[in-house]
Scaffold this motif. Structure first.
Motif, PDB file in Angstrom:
ATOM      1  N   ALA A 165     -57.996  17.191  64.977  1.00  0.00           N
ATOM      2  CA  ALA A 165     -57.818  16.149  63.960  1.00  0.00           C
ATOM      3  C   ALA A 165     -56.342  15.777  63.887  1.00  0.00           C
ATOM      4  O   ALA A 165     -55.472  16.618  64.131  1.00  0.00           O
ATOM      5  N   PRO A 166     -56.019  14.531  63.570  1.00  0.00           N
ATOM      6  CA  PRO A 166     -54.617  14.170  63.335  1.00  0.00           C
ATOM      7  C   PRO A 166     -54.075  14.993  62.150  1.00  0.00           C
ATOM      8  O   PRO A 166     -54.848  15.399  61.275  1.00  0.00           O
ATOM      9  N   THR A 167     -52.786  15.239  62.126  1.00  0.00           N
ATOM     10  CA  THR A 167     -52.205  15.901  60.951  1.00  0.00           C
ATOM     11  C   THR A 167     -52.387  14.981  59.750  1.00  0.00           C
ATOM     12  O   THR A 167     -52.435  13.768  59.879  1.00  0.00           O
ATOM     13  N   GLY A 168     -52.512  15.606  58.576  1.00  0.00           N
ATOM     14  CA  GLY A 168     -52.647  14.806  57.361  1.00  0.00           C
ATOM     15  C   GLY A 168     -54.083  14.587  56.928  1.00  0.00           C
ATOM     16  O   GLY A 168     -54.334  14.033  55.866  1.00  0.00           O
ATOM     17  N   TRP A 169     -55.022  15.028  57.755  1.00  0.00           N
ATOM     18  CA  TRP A 169     -56.429  14.866  57.390  1.00  0.00           C
ATOM     19  C   TRP A 169     -56.950  16.089  56.627  1.00  0.00           C
ATOM     20  O   TRP A 169     -57.689  15.963  55.676  1.00  0.00           O
ATOM     21  N   ILE A 170     -56.551  17.294  57.092  1.00  0.00           N
ATOM     22  CA  ILE A 170     -57.077  18.531  56.494  1.00  0.00           C
ATOM     23  C   ILE A 170     -55.989  19.587  56.348  1.00  0.00           C
ATOM     24  O   ILE A 170     -54.943  19.532  56.990  1.00  0.00           O
TER      25      ILE A 170
ATOM     26  N   ASP B  98     -63.826  27.104  56.697  1.00  0.00           N
ATOM     27  CA  ASP B  98     -63.236  28.430  56.567  1.00  0.00           C
ATOM     28  C   ASP B  98     -62.165  28.415  55.465  1.00  0.00           C
ATOM     29  O   ASP B  98     -61.065  28.928  55.643  1.00  0.00           O
ATOM     30  N   GLY B  99     -62.519  27.769  54.349  1.00  0.00           N
ATOM     31  CA  GLY B  99     -61.597  27.750  53.215  1.00  0.00           C
ATOM     32  C   GLY B  99     -60.610  26.608  53.228  1.00  0.00           C
ATOM     33  O   GLY B  99     -59.773  26.491  52.335  1.00  0.00           O
ATOM     34  N   GLY B 100     -60.693  25.759  54.231  1.00  0.00           N
ATOM     35  CA  GLY B 100     -59.821  24.585  54.267  1.00  0.00           C
ATOM     36  C   GLY B 100     -60.349  23.471  53.380  1.00  0.00           C
ATOM     37  O   GLY B 100     -61.326  23.649  52.653  1.00  0.00           O
ATOM     38  N   ALA B 101     -59.690  22.326  53.444  1.00  0.00           N
ATOM     39  CA  ALA B 101     -60.087  21.215  52.584  1.00  0.00           C
ATOM     40  C   ALA B 101     -59.659  19.886  53.196  1.00  0.00           C
ATOM     41  O   ALA B 101     -58.695  19.828  53.973  1.00  0.00           O
ATOM     42  N   LEU B 102     -60.381  18.824  52.828  1.00  0.00           N
ATOM     43  CA  LEU B 102     -59.918  17.468  53.126  1.00  0.00           C
ATOM     44  C   LEU B 102     -58.712  17.169  52.244  1.00  0.00           C
ATOM     45  O   LEU B 102     -58.566  17.729  51.157  1.00  0.00           O
ATOM     46  N   LEU B 103     -57.867  16.253  52.705  1.00  0.00           N
ATOM     47  CA  LEU B 103     -56.662  15.917  51.941  1.00  0.00           C
ATOM     48  C   LEU B 103     -56.775  14.526  51.316  1.00  0.00           C
ATOM     49  O   LEU B 103     -57.386  13.628  51.894  1.00  0.00           O
ATOM     50  N   PRO B 104     -56.182  14.370  50.134  1.00  0.00           N
ATOM     51  CA  PRO B 104     -56.200  13.057  49.482  1.00  0.00           C
ATOM     52  C   PRO B 104     -55.417  12.048  50.329  1.00  0.00           C
ATOM     53  O   PRO B 104     -54.496  12.442  51.064  1.00  0.00           O
ATOM     54  N   LEU B 105     -55.751  10.775  50.218  1.00  0.00           N
ATOM     55  CA  LEU B 105     -55.016   9.707  50.894  1.00  0.00           C
ATOM     56  C   LEU B 105     -53.513   9.927  50.707  1.00  0.00           C
ATOM     57  O   LEU B 105     -53.046  10.103  49.591  1.00  0.00           O
ATOM     58  N   GLY B 106     -52.792   9.914  51.826  1.00  0.00           N
ATOM     59  CA  GLY B 106     -51.367  10.251  51.811  1.00  0.00           C
ATOM     60  C   GLY B 106     -51.133  11.499  52.646  1.00  0.00           C
ATOM     61  O   GLY B 106     -50.157  11.587  53.366  1.00  0.00           O
ATOM     62  N   GLY B 107     -52.072  12.462  52.544  1.00  0.00           N
ATOM     63  CA  GLY B 107     -52.007  13.659  53.395  1.00  0.00           C
ATOM     64  C   GLY B 107     -51.192  14.784  52.789  1.00  0.00           C
ATOM     65  O   GLY B 107     -51.716  15.837  52.492  1.00  0.00           O
ATOM     66  N   ASP B 108     -49.876  14.571  52.641  1.00  0.00           N
ATOM     67  CA  ASP B 108     -49.046  15.598  51.995  1.00  0.00           C
ATOM     68  C   ASP B 108     -48.111  14.921  50.984  1.00  0.00           C
ATOM     69  O   ASP B 108     -48.043  13.692  50.886  1.00  0.00           O
ATOM     70  N   ARG B 109     -47.385  15.765  50.240  1.00  0.00           N
ATOM     71  CA  ARG B 109     -46.564  15.262  49.134  1.00  0.00           C
ATOM     72  C   ARG B 109     -45.565  14.208  49.612  1.00  0.00           C
ATOM     73  O   ARG B 109     -45.370  13.183  48.963  1.00  0.00           O
ATOM     74  N   GLU B 110     -44.947  14.475  50.782  1.00  0.00           N
ATOM     75  CA  GLU B 110     -43.936  13.564  51.302  1.00  0.00           C
ATOM     76  C   GLU B 110     -44.521  12.188  51.639  1.00  0.00           C
ATOM     77  O   GLU B 110     -43.822  11.184  51.602  1.00  0.00           O
TER      78      GLU B 110
END
Lengths: 360, 360
Positions: free
Chosen positions: A199-204, A220-232
Motif C-alpha cells: 500500500a502507499p504510505t499514508g493509507w494504513i 493485526d491491530g493496524g488501522a485505516l488512516l483518516p484523509l491526510g494520512g499523518d499529522r504533517e
C-alpha cells in the motif's frame, strides 16, 4: 487482473430483486433496495454493490436486518426529523428518509433527517442525487463500523464515514462528490491484500501506530488512516470530518457511534453494550430557490463546472468534475454490462441455489 | 524563533477597537469586529488575527471595505436566507448573519444563510461557536481568493476554504473542528518562506504540477494542494471539500467563486469581470432538540469525547478532541498575553501613528 464475467444490468437487477423478495421484502422495497445497491455497480464502486448482497442476506439470517421494517418518524420540526429505521435494510431506510427530507425542504426551504436503527445504505451518492430532480442540493452521510484510527490513536474508533453532496447544473451534468473520509477506501485495501501488494504510505498504520505499507497489518491491530494520512499531512482534518459524520449520523439520531457501531459482517457480533440503535445516517436537502432563483444558480454552476473542467492541466491529465468518472462508467456499464469477479459470481450462484433464483 | 513582544489581551483589544472606530465603524461594530479578529490570536491562529489588521485598513482605503454597511436579508424562507453584506467587514457581516441563522433555527429547527458581498471573516470557528450557548450545532465556511490547484490542475481555482463545526457537550468542553480544506494552511507556507525552509511533500506543487518542497515556488506559478496532497493520497477528496465550500458560500449567495474571488491583499486588484459580489460565506445552525432532547444528546457527546480522548495512543502522544489545543491556548493567552512578532508590532505601530492610537 482476475477473470471477470459480464452480466447485463437488467439480469442482475432481476436476480437481486428476487433475492430481496425471497428474504421477505415487500415488492416496492425489493425494487428500491435493488436500484440503490446496483447503482454502486453501475457507477464503478464495486465494493458497495452486488458484491455485498450475500452480506445483507447473512445479516438478515442473524435477524440483524428486518425485511419488513416499520420505518417511522419519531420526532420532527419544520426542517428536521429523526427517523427510526426499525432495523430495515439501509438500502430502503435511507431513500425513504431522503424522500421525507425532500418534502421538508419543499416547505421549510431545507430538510435534515438523522436516521437511527438502520444498516449499511449502499453508496452515499445515490441518496444525495435524489435531490437533483427537485432542483435541490442533496447531502448524505453515514457512519460505519470502526476501521479508522484518529490521529495518534492506536484504537479504531471511526468508520470510513463517507460524505456525498450533489448539486444540479443547467446544461452541464450535476456536480456529485461522494467520498470516504479516509485516505483510501477499505475496498482498495482488500484488493491489495488479495494481490499481496504494497500500500502507499499514508493509507494504513500498524499496531503501534507507525506508517505501514503492508495491507495485511490491518488484520493485526493496524488501522485505516483518516484523509491526510499523518499529522504533517493533515490527518487531524480527516479525523474531524469522520467525527462530524459520526456525530451528525448517530449522536443526533440515537444510533451507535464510534467503537459501538455494529460490523457489517455477520460473523462478528455487535458490541455487547450498545449506546444506541443500529447504525446512523444523516441526510439533507436544500431547495436552490430558497436562496436564489434556480435558473440563475444553475447558470452559474454551468460556468463553475466549465471553468474547472477547462483549466490548464498537468500534462497527460485533465481536471475532472466530481461525478464525471462515475457517470461515464454508468453509461458504459448500462450498455456493455457489469463485470463481476469470480468470487462474487460464486457468491451469487450460492444465493441463487438457496433461493431458487437464476442469474442467467 | 524570531523575537516576540507580549501584549495583554485587553490592551490589544482596546487598540484594535480604536483602529476600527477610526475607520468609521459604528461602536457596536468596532467591538464585534475586534472580538472576532482577536479570537484568532487567543486561539493561536496567529495568521488570522491582529496580524491582518493593517490588511483590513488597506482594503478600506481602497474602498473595498465599507465601514458602515447596510447588511440586509435579500431573500428568505423559514429555514434559509441570503444576506448581502454591503461590502462590510466579514468580521461584522458574518456574526450578524450567524445571529440571524440562530433565530431561524429557533423557529424552523435549523437555519442556513449564504452570504454575499462580504470580506474575510476571521476564523470560521468563532462563528460556528456562536451556536453553542443556544444548545445548537454551529457550522461556518467561507470561500477565499484562489491559491489552491484542484487535482491535476495547473491553475489556482480555489481558496483554502475552511470549514468549522461546533458541537456542544454537557460536562466536557465542546467539540470544535475548524480547518482549511488544504493539506497545510497558507500561513504555514509563509513561515517556511521567511525561514527559507523546505516544505513537506504534499503541501504544494510547482508550475508544471510536480510535487515541490520549495515554498517559494508558490510565487512562481505553483499552488497549494487540496487536503490529501496528490491523487494517490486522496487530493480529489480535498478538492471536493473546497468545491463544496465554494458552491455553498458563493454560487448559492451570488458572491464571486473560483478564480473570481477577490484577493485579501489590497495591492492586487480584484478580477476584472466579477461573476458576483465580494466573497461568500455559508453559515448554519441546528437546534439539538430539533432531533432529540438536548441533555440526552449532550450526555452522549460527553461519552463520545471521553471515549476518543482516553483511547490508547501512540507512545508519547495522546488523542486530541477538535478544539482542545485552541482552548488551552486561549486560557494561556488570556492569562499571560498574546505574543506578537516584530513585523506585526511594526505594522501596529504604523497604524497607531496614523490613527493617533497607542498600543501600550
Amino acid at each position: 487482473m482476475s477473470e471477470t464475467f459480464t452480466v447485463e444490468y437488467s439480469k442482475l437487477f432481476h436476480f437481486t430483486e428476487n433475492v430481496f423478495l425471497a428474504m421477505g421484502c415487500p415488492e416496492a422495497d425489493a425494487k428500491l433496495a435493488t436500484e440503490v445497491l446496483l447503482s454502486a455497480d453501475l457507477r464503478g464502486i464495486d465494493s458497495h454493490g452486488v458484491a455485498r448482497l450475500s452480506g445483507y442476506v447473512r445479516l438478515w439470517e442473524k435477524e440483524r436486518i428486518n425485511a419488513k421494517p416499520n420505518i417511522k418518524v419519531v420526532h420532527e420540526t419544520p426542517s428536521t426529523a429523526v427517523v427510526d429505521g426499525d432495523k430495515g435494510l439501509g438500502l430502503v431506510v435511507a431513500p425513504r428518509a431522503m424522500k421525507f427530507v425532500i418534502e421538508k425542504a419543499k416547505n421549510a426551504g431545507t430538510g435534515w433527517v438523522s436516521v437511527k436503527n438502520s444498516n449499511h445504505f449502499g453508496i452515499a451518492g445515490y441518496h444525495a442525487m435524489m435531490a437533483l430532480s427537485h432542483d435541490m442540493i442533496g447531502l448524505a452521510m453515514t457512519n460505519a463500523s470502526p476501521l479508522v484510527a484518529p490521529t495518534y490513536s492506536l484504537e479504531r474508533l471511526l468508520g470510513t464515514n463517507p460524505i456525498a453532496v450533489a448539486v444540479p447544473a443547467l446544461t452541464q451534468p450535476p456536480f456529485v462528490a461522494d467520498f470516504a473520509t479516509t485516505t483510501a477506501a477499505n475496498g482498495k485495501l482488500e484488493i491489495l491484500q488479495r494481490k499481496n501488494a504494497e500500500a502507499p504510505t499514508g493509507w494504513i498504520q500498524n499496531n503501534i501506530g507507525k506508517v505501514s505499507t503492508n495491507p495485511h497489518e490491518l488484520k493485526d491491530g493496524g488501522a485505516l488512516l483518516p484523509l491526510g494520512g499523518d499529522r504533517e499531512h493533515g490527518s487531524h482534518k480527516g479525523y474531524c470530518l469522520g467525527s462530524i459524520v459520526d456525530i451528525f449520523s448517530a449522536v443526533l439520531s440515537g444510533a451507535n457511534y464510534g467503537p459501538w457501531v455494529p460490523p457489517f459482517v455477520a460473523f462478528l457480533n455487535p458490541p455487547a453494550h450498545p449506546v444506541g440503535d443500529g447504525i446512523g445516517h444523516f441526510l439533507g436537502a436544500m431547495r436552490i430557490d430558497a436562496f436564489r432563483p434556480a435558473d440563475e444558480f444553475k447558470k452559474h454552476m454551468d460556468n463553475w463546472i466549465a471553468t474547472f473542467r477547462n483549466a490548464k492541466s498537468v500534462e497527460g491529465e485533465k481536471v475532472l468534475i466530481p461525478g464525471d468518472p462515475e457517470r461515464d462508467m454508468e453509461s458504459k456499464r448500462l450498455q456493455f454490462g457489469i463485470p463481476l469477479v469470480v468470487s462474487v459470481m460464486d457468491d451469487l450462484s450460492e444465493l441463487g441455489k438457496r433461493f431458487g433464483v437464476n442469474l442467467v
